[in-house]
Every structure is written in C-alpha cells, then in structure tokens.
Design an enzyme around this catalytic site. Structure first.
Site, PDB file in Angstrom:
ATOM      1  NE  ARG A 121      -4.363  -0.401   2.267  1.00 17.54           N
ATOM      2  CZ  ARG A 121      -5.104  -1.222   2.686  1.00 17.54           C
ATOM      3  NH1 ARG A 121      -4.799  -2.514   2.430  1.00 17.54           N
ATOM      4  NH2 ARG A 121      -6.526  -1.042   2.675  1.00 17.54           N
ATOM      5  NE  ARG A 180     -16.354  -3.795   2.851  1.00 18.90           N
ATOM      6  CZ  ARG A 180     -15.116  -3.574   2.242  1.00 18.90           C
ATOM      7  NH1 ARG A 180     -15.048  -3.873   0.845  1.00 18.90           N
ATOM      8  NH2 ARG A 180     -14.236  -3.124   2.977  1.00 18.90           N
ATOM      9  NE  ARG A 202     -11.041   1.204   4.799  1.00 24.06           N
ATOM     10  CZ  ARG A 202     -12.147   0.369   4.661  1.00 24.06           C
ATOM     11  NH1 ARG A 202     -13.113   0.833   5.246  1.00 24.06           N
ATOM     12  NH2 ARG A 202     -12.157  -0.463   3.874  1.00 24.06           N
TER      13      ARG A 202
HETATM   14  P1  AMP Z   1      -8.281  -3.629   4.214  1.00 25.36           P
HETATM   15  O1  AMP Z   1      -9.125  -4.675   4.897  1.00 25.36           O
HETATM   16  O2  AMP Z   1      -7.405  -3.901   3.121  1.00 25.36           O
HETATM   17  O3  AMP Z   1      -9.363  -2.532   3.724  1.00 25.36           O
HETATM   18  O4  AMP Z   1      -7.708  -3.036   5.564  1.00 25.36           O
HETATM   19  C1  AMP Z   1      -8.249  -2.586   6.669  1.00 25.36           C
HETATM   20  C2  AMP Z   1      -7.514  -1.622   7.365  1.00 25.36           C
HETATM   21  O5  AMP Z   1      -5.842  -2.249   7.768  1.00 25.36           O
HETATM   22  C3  AMP Z   1      -6.747  -0.183   6.389  1.00 25.36           C
HETATM   23  O6  AMP Z   1      -7.609   0.676   6.303  1.00 25.36           O
HETATM   24  C4  AMP Z   1      -5.230  -0.011   6.997  1.00 25.36           C
HETATM   25  O7  AMP Z   1      -5.836   0.676   8.371  1.00 25.36           O
HETATM   26  C5  AMP Z   1      -5.004  -1.516   7.639  1.00 25.36           C
HETATM   27  N1  AMP Z   1      -4.203  -2.126   6.526  1.00 25.36           N
HETATM   28  C6  AMP Z   1      -4.472  -3.278   5.870  1.00 25.36           C
HETATM   29  N2  AMP Z   1      -3.625  -3.443   5.061  1.00 25.36           N
HETATM   30  C7  AMP Z   1      -2.462  -2.620   5.177  1.00 25.36           C
HETATM   31  C8  AMP Z   1      -1.051  -2.212   4.458  1.00 25.36           C
HETATM   32  N3  AMP Z   1      -0.692  -3.203   3.554  1.00 25.36           N
HETATM   33  N4  AMP Z   1      -0.550  -1.223   4.857  1.00 25.36           N
HETATM   34  C9  AMP Z   1      -0.905  -0.418   5.978  1.00 25.36           C
HETATM   35  N5  AMP Z   1      -2.059  -0.578   6.480  1.00 25.36           N
HETATM   36  C10 AMP Z   1      -3.028  -1.797   6.049  1.00 25.36           C
END
Ligand code: AMP
Length: 215
Positions: A88, A127, A172
């Site tokens: 990310r 969702r 996000r």
């Molecule tokens: P997601 O399920 O991919 O939408 O991730 C949910 C949350 O987890 C994100 O909004 C971040 O706070 C954290 N997160 C997940 N993957 C990452 C990553 N690769 N780098 C930094 N934060 C992450």
C-alpha cells in the site's frame, strides 16, 4: 504465480481474491484480514494497529511487511500468492521485492481494479459478512436469498467492519490516492500491470482476471 490486486477500498479485491482461491487454488494474503485477526486476538501487533485502522489510516510498513513474510513462510513455495491490500506504500512495494526474492518467488502480475470512486462509499458502507463462514453480502446489491440466513452455511449471525462507515471510508480512499496509487508506475515500468474494469459485473471481473493470468 504471484499477483497483486490493487484498488481502493470497495474495488472488489477481497471478493476477487476469494474467487481465485476457489478456482485456481491460490492463497489469499490479505494484510487487512491478518490485522483484524491480530486485533481480535489482542496481540501486540493488534494493539498497535487497532486505533489506526479505526481512523482509516495506514498501519506501519514494518508491521505489515513482517506479517506478509511470516504468512509466506507458513504456506510454503508450492502455492501461488494473491496479495490483497498489500503493498500500500512505496516502502512496502520495495520490501515485497526483497521478501519474494528471499523466498525464491517473483511477481507475475499487478492487476489494477479500475473503479469509479463515487460508487465506492455506497459499496463499502452496505457490505456485511456471515459471522460463521465469512461469505460476503450487501444491503442493496446482494442480500441473502432467505433474509437473515447465510446462503452458503445457513448461519444467522452477520457482522460489519467497524471501519466500513462513510467517514472512515473517505480517509481510506484519501490514503489510497496519496500513498498507494503512486506505486503503480513502479510496476508499470516493469510491464506487469493490467487494468480491469472493476465496475463490471463480478463474474466479468473474475473472467478478465483469469484471462490475464492465462496470458
Ligand atoms: P483492508 O481490509 O485491506 O481494507 O484494510 C483495513 C485496514 O487495515 C486499512 O484501512 C489499514 O488501516 C490497515 N491495513 C491493511 N493493509 C495494510 C497495509 N498493507 N499497510 C498499511 N495498513 C494496512
């Protein structure tokens, strides 16, 4: 085969990753799922990540890259990996190079799910998932066939992510625009990026990804 699914929250990365797992036997490596499990288990990583995730900001590069390395070690070399929600940031993209090389893997494809941001808040805030088997649903677009009962496992408990509210989703998305989208040129320079229309019907998106993987 090792691939990255790239796109903002709600682009369909998790859904498509699950389908590729079912169809192709690849493994999904979702840092979001790993972090949510750590929060639930109350590990030091979970304690460090919880408030950051609730704000919709990014957890530190060191934490997520360590999670990915551990997960790759645990799964062994024979399965292909689908990176979902990682990398990310540019620092994570650089770490991933080293993590893969150390384990004798290489990146084959980066699939960018191209979506209309205006539609995403609606997709994300509606969702929910089955608390028993994790099957995904949506208030408007995919209700269970029998209201209140999971189509897949018959479970009757459902849950929503605490960060799937309109305000956090906007943070996000801003994080995606500022820190994640800029890593695309790094992969474009290597000629491994393919763009897929993430607004198309889910089955079309899966078919388009499968075509890319077969190419
Ligand atoms: P997601 O399920 O991919 O939408 O991730 C949910 C949350 O987890 C994100 O909004 C971040 O706070 C954290 N997160 C997940 N993957 C990452 C990553 N690769 N780098 C930094 N934060 C992450």
């Amino acid at each position: 085969m090792n691939i990255i699914l790239l796109g903002p929250p709600g682009a369909g990365k998790g859904t498509q990753a699950q389908r590729l797992v079912e169809k192709l036997g690849m493994r999904q490596l979702s840092t979001g799922d790993m972090l949510r499990a750590a929060v639930k288990a109350g590990t030091p990583t979970g304690l460090a990540a919880k408030a950051v995730m609730e704000r919709g900001e990014l957890v530190s590069d060191e934490i997520v890259s360590a999670l990915i390395g551990d997960e790759l070690d645990a799964m062994g070399i024979e399965s292909g990996a689908i990176f979902d929600g990682y990398p990310r940031t540019e620092a994570q993209a650089v770490s991933l190079e080293a993590i893969l090389e150390e384990r004798g893997r290489k990146l084959d494809h980066v699939i960018e799910l191209d979506v209309n941001e205006n539609a995403l808040v609606d997709r994300v805030t509606g969702r929910f998932t089955c608390a028993t088997c994790g099957a995904g649903y949506h208030d408007k677009y995919q209700q269970p066939r029998v209201p209140g009962t999971c189509d897949k496992c018959g479970g009757t408990e459902f849950k929503r992510r605490p960060d799937d509210n309109a305000e956090t989703v906007r943070t996000r998305m801003a994080e995606y625009r500022a820190k994640t989208a800029p890593i695309l040129p790094f992969y474009e320079a290597r000629g491994i990026v393919s763009k897929v229309d993430g607004m198309a019907d889910m089955n079309h998106v899966t078919a388009a990804i499968e075509d890319i993987l077969a190419s």
